[in-house]
Design a protein around this motif. Structure first.
Motif, short mmCIF file in Angstrom:
data_model
loop_
_atom_site.label_atom_id
_atom_site.label_comp_id
_atom_site.label_asym_id
_atom_site.label_seq_id
_atom_site.Cartn_x
_atom_site.Cartn_y
_atom_site.Cartn_z
N ARG A 296 53.80 144.70 71.48
CA ARG A 296 52.80 143.97 71.57
C ARG A 296 51.87 143.49 70.23
NH1 ARG A 296 47.29 143.81 70.45
NH2 ARG A 296 47.15 146.09 70.66
N PHE B 184 54.02 140.75 68.44
CA PHE B 184 54.21 139.55 69.10
C PHE B 184 52.72 138.91 69.16
CE2 PHE B 184 58.34 140.62 70.80
CZ PHE B 184 58.95 139.72 70.22
N THR B 185 51.72 139.50 68.93
CA THR B 185 50.44 138.91 69.22
C THR B 185 49.76 138.79 67.72
OG1 THR B 185 49.24 141.06 69.45
CG2 THR B 185 49.79 139.74 71.36
N ARG C 192 48.67 133.68 70.21
CA ARG C 192 49.58 133.68 71.35
C ARG C 192 50.78 133.53 70.93
NH1 ARG C 192 47.85 128.91 74.53
NH2 ARG C 192 48.56 129.91 76.27
N PRO C 193 52.08 134.37 71.38
CA PRO C 193 53.18 134.24 70.45
C PRO C 193 53.76 132.88 70.44
CG PRO C 193 53.06 135.88 72.28
CD PRO C 193 51.93 135.19 72.33
N ARG C 194 53.54 131.85 71.19
CA ARG C 194 54.07 130.42 71.05
C ARG C 194 53.62 129.80 69.77
NH1 ARG C 194 51.09 127.80 76.13
NH2 ARG C 194 52.04 129.85 77.02
N ARG D 82 57.70 134.00 64.12
CA ARG D 82 57.56 135.14 64.30
C ARG D 82 58.07 135.69 65.56
NH1 ARG D 82 51.84 136.58 65.23
NH2 ARG D 82 51.33 136.32 62.98
N THR D 83 57.60 135.05 66.53
CA THR D 83 58.08 135.16 67.84
C THR D 83 59.58 135.21 67.81
OG1 THR D 83 56.20 134.44 68.65
CG2 THR D 83 57.87 134.65 70.26
N THR E 95 64.15 130.63 71.22
CA THR E 95 62.91 131.21 71.50
C THR E 95 61.86 130.07 70.77
OG1 THR E 95 63.51 133.23 71.34
CG2 THR E 95 61.52 133.10 70.95
N CYS F 289 58.82 128.14 72.16
CA CYS F 289 57.56 128.09 71.59
C CYS F 289 57.12 126.68 71.21
CB CYS F 289 57.25 129.04 70.41
SG CYS F 289 57.59 130.86 70.69
#
Lengths: 348, 563
Positions: free
Chosen positions: B131, B134-135, B373-375, B380-381, B433, B437
């Motif tokens: 968490r 990803f944030t 937000r991960p997107r 990174r995501t 991924t 995103c």
């Protein structure tokens, strides 16, 4: 929102070059606080209150039941419960009652917070972390001055001698660690096997004769002197090295051995300890003569000198040369000719 | 009347306590500053809480277990109440664990709470770490707390392995045998390390008492200190928050500590604790009595470590059998060193250094309190998902024998396939991924510019059909606009103004290149002008609809009124 929406969007989007901490967040306000039923309806509030109280009271009831089950249920009573199957009645009852007693306090408290405690979101401003420039500079200054006053920077000989003293101080710690155990001698290369030592089954301690083996049968064995050694030394160190697997093959099946005449009429013995990281190897497949280690699946071919056919192990299993003594019992002809078990640096 | 009397008494005792403490420790200032401290609310913020509560539960249940457990390898003959093992030789450690499981009322429950708690502890840390990753919660100013967190993860894994080994059952002993094999594989000093750790040859008689001290004193002591520091930093720096209306980088929006958070967090502790006790009453974990005492010449098929060791064991399983031998001189075992030492070492180092690696590439030195937000950070995501895929293959390899058996596959084929997949699939996962995103970024941009489609078609006077879009709610808008864009770094100058060559030019060039790669596909945020134009367009559409008497959405303000 006091201003009309589309006006402040213009102000909201900050150009790409931003100041250090600025983010292009809209200057929107908190969503309007919606009152809960319990906030406006006294009956709903009373109901929520009752629900919370019931959870707390139920918790107390389960605590009492937990105490009762502790005393009432014998520790050796086993019951069949749908789901978990046969299980300790005491463990089952204590788990359920104590678990619910604890769990209900949690749900009660959270229900209370959600229904009855104020639920309006509160805004607090954050503080910056950096101290003022003056404070920072004065700290740097203080440290510099302190360093100078101590003479740490100017008195080279003091500084260097101190650093030397500190650099060598860990040495005693290393030295102390040297007595954490005896240093390795020849233990990793020697086992209890030697010429003339009989093979015995474990744990019955029966001597083995060639006639005990039909083609394809597999027996786990030890040297006869292991029992005596363990009674003397009270540890499992020898067992961790001496354990062998004995198997009989027909001459056609037995393709190669590690030494000439190391089998006795097709009876061969290999170390049971995996050459990868030392697990005992237990899974033998009669058809292929492959021996599989259950830990990391290294596979060895007993018909072909115990060579590795698959998996992370790099070395063949060491073979124990076998023969029979004058009384007709299976004996070792010597110790293993190479170290058993995992590789180590000095093994060479 | 009676209620007033009680209230008076409570007030008095509160006043008395506050005064008593303040007279001696001047506590009131601290309490005043903190009692109404605001914590933002989100389900994902409870993951770290679960880890913390599991730790407390582990301390409680662990202390209980120490009252019965005997950390000794002295051999005895079992004479307890578990009949199948009666008369068998075993260590006192194993016998006392059997005693806890069969002869102590509530002993088995506590043992299972301890084991389930440990599994939950490492799981909660892991998911909490994901968490935070990803944030982007690890960004400045929280990099140091990230490192503490990674340290806690490593310690939790070590602590779990040490505890798992203490019962001295066949399964845990096999794990230790593997650990000794790994120690032996260390170049040059491996044999010495193994002999000093085990007090001589494996297994010896020392490892259980030694592991015990490490498990009950050394590691938990360090963890307690680190957890305290971890929490103090969260407290001082204030918690991050997700983007939303009214939430800025300068504020924190949520509920006050007293009373809401005290009730919620306190209540949640009881929920985690109660859940663990219930599970321990219902589901058997680590039935050591079924495995029997440890014997170095015995093993069970399907030997499995606890879940968090699985990836290390899995790497060891799928590694090709490379070994380098110089006869008469030395043996080097990359087949053991790479999966057991090198790969985990690299993985944990990269994990710990990640905040600085990302900061170096992005040049982002700003303070961040709003989570990303991960997107909105596709690289990174994608790196995170790529690492998870790699980890995932290591992890399933730790159970490859069981999986192969269940799916009726050849374990050799499965191992060979995974050897290939573990290198091919992570880059594919990265690309997929990242594309997802970026697509989501496109979608967000579309929504900001055009609003959400309503599914209603409108025919214009000129015969054209359009779909009516409704404007986004303030809440959604606040979330979508919370993306921060950073300018790309300027290319490094070869020489400075005085004609001196830039030192470490290639490093700066690499940084610049990575920076470009990081940002080049980013979907641009709508500019202010674009947003205004889009808004006018939407309003126009709405007016058109209104004129024709079509109701777009009930709760929308009338477009003409808002003009």
């Amino acid at each position: 929102m006091s201003n009309s929406n589309h006006d402040d969007i213009q102000n909201e989007v900050v150009p790409a070059t931003q100041s250090e901490t600025q983010v292009n967040l809209p200057k929107s306000e908190l969503p309007v606080h919606v009152l809960r039923r319990a906030d406006v309806d006294p009956i709903a509030a009373a109901r929520a209150e009752r629900q919370v109280a019931i959870m707390f009271l139920l918790s107390a009831v389960f605590t009492v039941l937990a105490v009762v089950s502790f005393f009432a249920i014998p520790v050796d009573l086993y019951i069949r419960v749908p789901g978990p199957g046969v299980t300790s009645a005491s463990n089952f009852a204590l788990g359920i009652t104590l678990g619910l007693a604890i769990f209900l306090i949690g749900t009660g408290a959270i229900h209370w917070a959600r229904k009855l405690m104020p639920d309006d979101e509160v805004v607090q401003s954050r503080h910056g972390y950096s101290s003022s420039r003056e404070i920072r500079e004065s700290v740097m200054q203080e440290i510099r001055i302190g360093g100078e006053e101590s003479g740490f920077t100017s008195r080279k000989i003091v500084r260097r001698s101190l650093l030397t003293a500190i650099a060598v101080l860990p040495l005693p710690a290393v030295i102390l660690a040297l007595d954490f155990g005896p240093l390795p001698q020849n233990e990793l290369r020697e086992t209890l096997w030697k010429k003339g030592v009989r093979l015995v089954t474990d744990p019955t301690g029966r001597y083995l004769r060639p006639e005990d083996f039909s083609v394809g049968s597999l027996v786990s064995a030890h040297p006869e002197n292991l029992k005596e050694w363990e009674e003397e030394n009270h540890n499992l160190n020898a067992r961790a090295k001496t354990s062998i697997l004995v198997v009989r093959m027909t001459p056609e099946q037995l393709r190669t051995s590690q030494g000439e005449g190391w089998d006795y009429q097709g009876i061969i013995a290999y170390s049971k300890i995996c050459t990868h990281v030392g697990c005992p190897i237990a899974l033998y497949e009669h058809r292929t003569h492959h021996l599989l280690c259950p830990c990391h699946q290294s596979t060895f071919d007993l018909a072909d000198s115990g060579n590795v056919v698959f998996g992370p192990a790099a070395r063949r299993l060491p073979q124990l040369p076998l023969g029979v003594d004058e009384e007709g019992y299976l004996v070792a002809l010597s110790d293993f000719q190479e170290p058993v078990g995992p590789s180590f640096w000095e093994r060479g | 009347m009676s209620q007033q009397v009680t209230r008076g008494a409570v007030d008095k005792s509160i006043d008395g306590t506050v005064k008593y403490l303040d007279d001696r420790l001047s506590t009131s200032g601290f309490i005043k500053r903190n009692i109404k401290k605001v914590f933002p609310d989100h389900w994902s913020f409870m993951l770290g809480e679960i880890a913390l509560y599991s730790f407390i539960i582990l301390l409680l249940s662990g202390v209980y277990l120490t009252f019965f457990y005997k950390p000794s390898l002295v051999e005895i003959v079992y004479d307890g109440s578990y009949l199948p093992l009666k008369g068998i030789k075993m260590s006192e450690a194993y016998a006392s664990t059997l005693e806890i499981s069969f002869d102590v009322r509530g002993g088995l429950l506590m043992r299972q709470v301890h084991h389930w708690g440990a599994l939950l502890f490492v799981a909660a840390i892991t998911v909490h770490l994901l968490r935070v990753f990803f944030t982007g919660a690890f960004r400045k100013p929280r990099e140091l707390n990230w490192v503490i967190g990674v340290g806690l993860l490593v310690l939790a894994i070590l602590e779990g392995f040490a505890g798992y080994s203490l019962p001295d059952d066949l399964l845990s002993g096999t794990g230790l045998r593997i650990a000794s094999g790994i120690a032996l594989a260390i170049p040059v000093v491996g044999t010495y390390v193994s002999f000093l750790v085990f007090g001589g040859e494996f297994p010896g008689l020392d490892f259980i008492p030694r592991l015990y001290t490490i498990h009950v004193l050394l590691v938990p002591g360090i963890m307690l200190a680190l957890i305290t520091a971890h929490l103090m930093m969260v407290w001082y720096q204030k918690h991050t928050q997700y983007p939303g209306p009214g939430r800025t980088n300068e504020n924190v929006v949520g509920y006050p500590l007293m009373p809401v958070y005290m009730a919620k967090a306190g209540g949640f502790f009881f929920i985690v604790f109660g859940f663990l006790v219930l599970v321990s009453g219902l589901v058997t974990i680590n039935p050591i009595w079924k495995y029997g005492p440890y014997m170095p010449d015995q093993v069970t098929a399907g030997s499995q470590p606890d879940w968090y060791i699985g990836w290390l064991d899995g790497g060891t399983r799928i590694m090709p059998n490379w070994e380098i031998t110089v006869p008469g001189m030395f043996t080097l075992s990359p087949n053991i060193l790479i999966p057991a030492v090198v790969v985990p070492g690299i993985m944990f180092t990269l994990l710990a250094l990640y905040p600085w690696i990302e900061q170096w590439i992005t040049g982002d030195k700003r303070i961040h309190h709003i989570l990303e937000r991960p997107r909105n950070n596709p690289n990174r995501t994608a790196l995170g998902v790529m690492s998870l895929v790699f980890y995932g293959f290591l992890w399933i390899s730790g159970g490859n024998d069981i999986i192969a058996q269940m799916l009726n596959l050849s374990i050799n084929d499965m191992t060979r396939v995974i050897r290939v997949l573990i290198f091919i699939t992570p880059p594919i996962a990265f690309v997929i991924t990242k594309r997802i995103c970026l697509s989501l970024q496109h979608k967000d941009r579309e929504r900001l510019l055009h609003g959400d489609p309503t599914g209603r078609l409108l025919r214009l006077p000129n015969g054209e059909f359009i779909e009516v879009h409704e404007p986004l709610s303030d809440e959604v808008k606040a979330i979508l606009l919370a993306r921060t864009e950073l300018p790309m770094l300027t290319p490094p100058a070869e020489v400075d103004a005085n004609g001196v060559k830039t030192p470490n030019l290639w490093v700066k060039k690499l940084q610049h290149r990575l920076n470009r790669w990081w940002y080049v596909d980013q979907v641009p945020m709508p500019t202010a002008a674009e947003l205004t134009a889009a808004k006018a367009h939407t309003l126009h559409e709405l007016e058109d609809a209104q004129e024709r008497g079509i109701e777009i959405a009930k709760d929308l303000p009338s477009p003409t009124k808002s003009h």
